[in-house]
Design a protein around this motif. Structure first.
Motif, PDB file in Angstrom:
ATOM      1  N   LEU A 147      37.416  39.265  43.457  1.00  0.00           N
ATOM      2  CA  LEU A 147      38.744  38.556  43.962  1.00  0.00           C
ATOM      3  C   LEU A 147      39.730  39.117  42.873  1.00  0.00           C
ATOM      4  O   LEU A 147      39.726  39.466  41.854  1.00  0.00           O
ATOM      5  N   SER A 148      40.849  39.319  43.937  1.00  0.00           N
ATOM      6  CA  SER A 148      42.163  39.624  43.099  1.00  0.00           C
ATOM      7  C   SER A 148      42.911  38.533  42.415  1.00  0.00           C
ATOM      8  O   SER A 148      42.597  37.296  42.810  1.00  0.00           O
ATOM      9  N   ALA A 149      43.775  38.443  41.618  1.00  0.00           N
ATOM     10  CA  ALA A 149      44.468  37.282  40.975  1.00  0.00           C
ATOM     11  C   ALA A 149      45.116  36.535  42.335  1.00  0.00           C
ATOM     12  O   ALA A 149      45.035  35.478  42.086  1.00  0.00           O
ATOM     13  N   GLN A 150      45.577  37.045  43.052  1.00  0.00           N
ATOM     14  CA  GLN A 150      46.216  36.421  44.317  1.00  0.00           C
ATOM     15  C   GLN A 150      45.188  35.759  45.166  1.00  0.00           C
ATOM     16  O   GLN A 150      45.488  34.494  45.614  1.00  0.00           O
ATOM     17  N   ASP A 151      44.015  36.257  45.316  1.00  0.00           N
ATOM     18  CA  ASP A 151      43.074  35.861  46.205  1.00  0.00           C
ATOM     19  C   ASP A 151      42.527  34.398  45.455  1.00  0.00           C
ATOM     20  O   ASP A 151      42.392  33.589  46.207  1.00  0.00           O
ATOM     21  N   ARG A 152      42.338  34.562  44.111  1.00  0.00           N
ATOM     22  CA  ARG A 152      41.701  33.389  43.319  1.00  0.00           C
ATOM     23  C   ARG A 152      42.923  32.278  43.313  1.00  0.00           C
ATOM     24  O   ARG A 152      42.494  31.016  43.340  1.00  0.00           O
ATOM     25  N   THR A 153      43.982  32.621  43.182  1.00  0.00           N
ATOM     26  CA  THR A 153      45.059  31.521  43.083  1.00  0.00           C
ATOM     27  C   THR A 153      45.114  30.952  44.620  1.00  0.00           C
ATOM     28  O   THR A 153      45.228  29.672  44.701  1.00  0.00           O
TER      29      THR A 153
END
Length: 686
Positions: A147-153
């Motif tokens: 997961l990227s930071a954006q995906d997890r957010t």
């Protein structure tokens, strides 16, 4: 009103069930409870309305009936603080794990080498794929590689349904950006740990847990200090590596704070990620640290370290009574002080809180008249309620334990947070005369008390109770009181013992009191055994009277991992003894007014100690060795070895309660069997 009710004693109570998604805003409580006391109905309704309005104002910040609106900066700060503390705890836990375990660090290095040799693109940019399991899997607790930071957010925000008004607000944008920054910090911290840049990972963790983030400073810090860790493309393979240097010895087994250079380098060395000539502006020292967020972080740290020590997954770890009690007591202390910010607590607050705790009611939930009132009220309200009821209060040393718990929590905050340096609770509890071992106000059982107990049909006629579900005889009712009297063991030490804890050495059969967790495969596993302290681990020779009554036959031939008293179950904070304690109160304590005489099941242990105390030629440290007491003297407590079994055997043989046990019927009798059987059989005596 459906939230207002009148209790049997006439007092009015307000109860409001808090849905899971709102608990972060309401001190993580499942239910909001307030007791209004003995007032008229109209006044109670007005107070209930005021409380309900206040709760609904707080809850309007997040999802309610799938709709959300009007959340403000306070909501954003609370969510960011909670999420930041969660990530921070995971980072610190992993740093501790990899520093302490040399073999885990070696596994990390080989994984990095493999990842660099066969690079693969991941959304986060992390090197190691640990989805398959193993100890390295704890890196996923910081951030999943896929997961990227954006995906997890986005995944986090998807758990909340925002209406159009909320999504168009400035607070929503602020929440989105700060959550993304937290997850970006988590990614960089994980990558730093993978490259053994533990100091950098620690510095990154210190950006979290203080409420709202300073995004400008976070970005500047990240871009300058982690400029070689790119998330947009895979890292280039490392140059060919020379053989690993020999690992350092595995002793001591776990990394100690005083041995911070317990590392092994790989050649060529990976350059430090923080430039030596960096002029980076570090974040200002924060002025806010929420106690609720830190208590969650503290609990996760303690459980995480315990899981690492026992080499099991965190998810499989059973609740720890000591950790949970410390968190609960520290939370109550802050509630009584009335401040959430740890930076705001002063020495005067801590001292005043101790004085307030002297009025804390003693075991009010079990009060026959007012028990319901206290069970339905928050613990922080008990002192106010007791000002009207005037019930018995806790002892001063018990109040000191609440302050000690808060002090322990603050010590850990100082250890893991370089910006937090002051413990206002330190040393206050020692002024109350805290002792290392248990000192309570219970009295030993008299000879007459013992005769009354051991003349009961349970002991003289084997009239045991029956478990109506399993149809099993409750034989603990026979054995545990006798074992407690003749071993001096703490109640739960005996109740939790396994058959494999009865051992033999040099012809002496003894009870090995330990917290070894052995399963049916004779391997270490996660059970609920626990000891009070290090001194509690000991060997107690089996008393001749126990052998005479058939205790060895009771244990003989059974699986080593099986509970000796297998009709007992684990009961949370009461351990395996909870069921026994309730039975003893019901069967012996209440009919004989033991409570008024300050006697209980624990009095068996006091009776054991009192026997040796009355002997003129037995030094205290000898009986203390049998009971698992820490010797306070330097002569015996610091120097010398444990007493040999032979000496302990002579000491236990002196113990004489034959007069009160003479009517106890042996548990087994030998019966003659047919000649086809090699040995005689054993059965419960009729």
């Amino acid at each position: 009103m459906r939230y207002l009710s009148q209790l049997k004693n006439g007092s009015w109570q307000f109860r409001f069930q808090i849905p899971a998604q709102f608990r972060e805003l309401l001190d993580h409580k499942c239910e909001y409870k307030r007791n209004f006391g003995f007032i008229d109905k109209s006044s109670a309704r007005l107070l209930a309305l005021e409380h309900e309005i206040e709760i609904r104002k707080r809850m309007s910040a997040v999802v309610y009936n799938r709709q959300t609106s009007n959340f403000d900066q306070t909501f954003v700060d609370d969510i960011i603080s909670t999420k930041g503390n969660e990530v921070k705890a995971c980072i610190l836990m992993c740093i501790d794990a990899f520093k302490k375990d040399v073999r885990l660090k070696q596994a990390l290095r080989f994984s990095v080498i493999a990842a660099q040799s066969e690079p693969s693109i991941s959304p986060s940019g992390c090197l190691i794929d640990v989805a398959s399991g193993g100890a390295l899997r704890q890196l996923r607790s910081i951030h999943p590689r896929e997961l990227s930071a954006q995906d997890r957010t986005q995944a986090y925000l998807d758990t909340i349904d925002f209406d159009s008004k909320a999504k168009s607000s400035t607070e929503y944008d602020l929440l989105d950006q700060q959550l993304r920054m937290i997850h970006l910090i988590a990614i960089k911290a994980r990558m730093a740990i993978e490259l053994e840049e533990f100091e950098l990972a620690y510095d990154l963790s210190q950006l979290l847990g203080y409420g709202s983030l300073d995004e400008t400073k976070c970005k500047k810090y990240l871009l300058t200090n982690v400029q070689s860790l790119k998330t947009t493309q895979p890292l280039e393979p490392l140059e060919p590596l020379e053989p690993l240097e020999p690992l350092e010895p595995l002793e001591p087994k776990f990394w100690k704070a005083g041995n911070q250079d317990n590392t092994v380098s790989i050649t060529p060395k990976i350059e430090r990620l923080i430039p030596s000539n960096s002029n980076v502006e570090t974040p200002d020292k924060p002025s806010y640290k929420c106690i609720n967020g830190w208590l969650e972080e503290y609990s996760e740290l303690k459980y995480g370290l315990k899981a690492i020590k026992n080499r099991i997954d965190r998810e499989l770890l059973i609740e720890d009574r000591h950790i949970d009690a410390q968190v609960r007591k520290a939370r109550i202390v802050h509630q009584l002080i009335g401040k959430k910010n740890m930076y705001d607590i002063t020495r005067s607050d801590a001292t005043q809180c101790l004085m307030t705790l002297f009025d804390f009611p003693k075991d009010p939930k079990n009060n026959p008249i007012y028990g319901d009132l206290f069970r339905n009220s928050d613990e922080s309200e008990w002192i106010t309620i007791n000002q009207q009821l005037k019930l018995e209060t806790i002892m001063k040393k018990t109040a000191a334990r609440y302050i000690e718990a808060a002090s322990t929590v603050y010590k850990q905050a100082i250890r893991y947070d370089k910006n937090f340096t002051y413990n206002p609770f330190e040393g206050i509890s020692s002024e109350i005369g805290k002792d290392d071992d248990e000192i309570d106000d219970k009295f030993p059982l008299s000879q007459n008390d013992l005769r009354v107990i051991f003349s009961d049909p349970i002991f003289t006629e084997h009239k045991f109770s029956l478990n109506h579900i399993t149809k099993q005889l409750l034989t603990y009712q026979y054995w545990l009181p006798i074992c407690s009297l003749l071993t001096g063991g703490r109640p739960n030490e005996l109740a939790q013992s396994r058959c494999g804890d009865i051992r033999s050495e040099k012809g002496i059969v003894y009870w090995d009191i330990n917290k070894d967790n052995i399963n049916k495969n004779n391997t270490n596993t996660n059970t609920n055994k626990r000891l009070k302290n290090k001194s509690a681990k000991r060997k107690v020779p089996i008393h001749p009277k126990l052998i005479e009554l058939g205790f060895l036959e009771f244990v003989k031939g059974r699986p080593k991992h099986e509970l000796i008293f297998n009709d007992l179950n684990y009961m949370g904070k009461d351990g395996y003894f909870g069921k026994v304690g309730e039975w003893f109160k019901r069967h012996f304590a209440k009919p004989n007014n033991f409570k008024q005489q300050k006697k209980s099941y624990y009095s068996f242990r006091h009776t054991f100690a009192d026997f040796y105390k009355q002997q003129d030629n037995i030094a205290p440290h000898l009986s203390g060795a049998l009971m698992g007491h820490k010797d306070p003297s330097i002569t015996y407590g610091v120097y010398g070895h444990q007493l040999p079994l032979e000496k302990l055997k002579k000491l236990i043989d002196i113990l004489d309660f034959d007069d009160v046990l003479k009517g106890v019927k042996p548990f087994y009798q030998r019966v003659k069997c047919d000649s086809s059987r090699a040995d005689n059989d054993w059965q419960i005596a009729e």
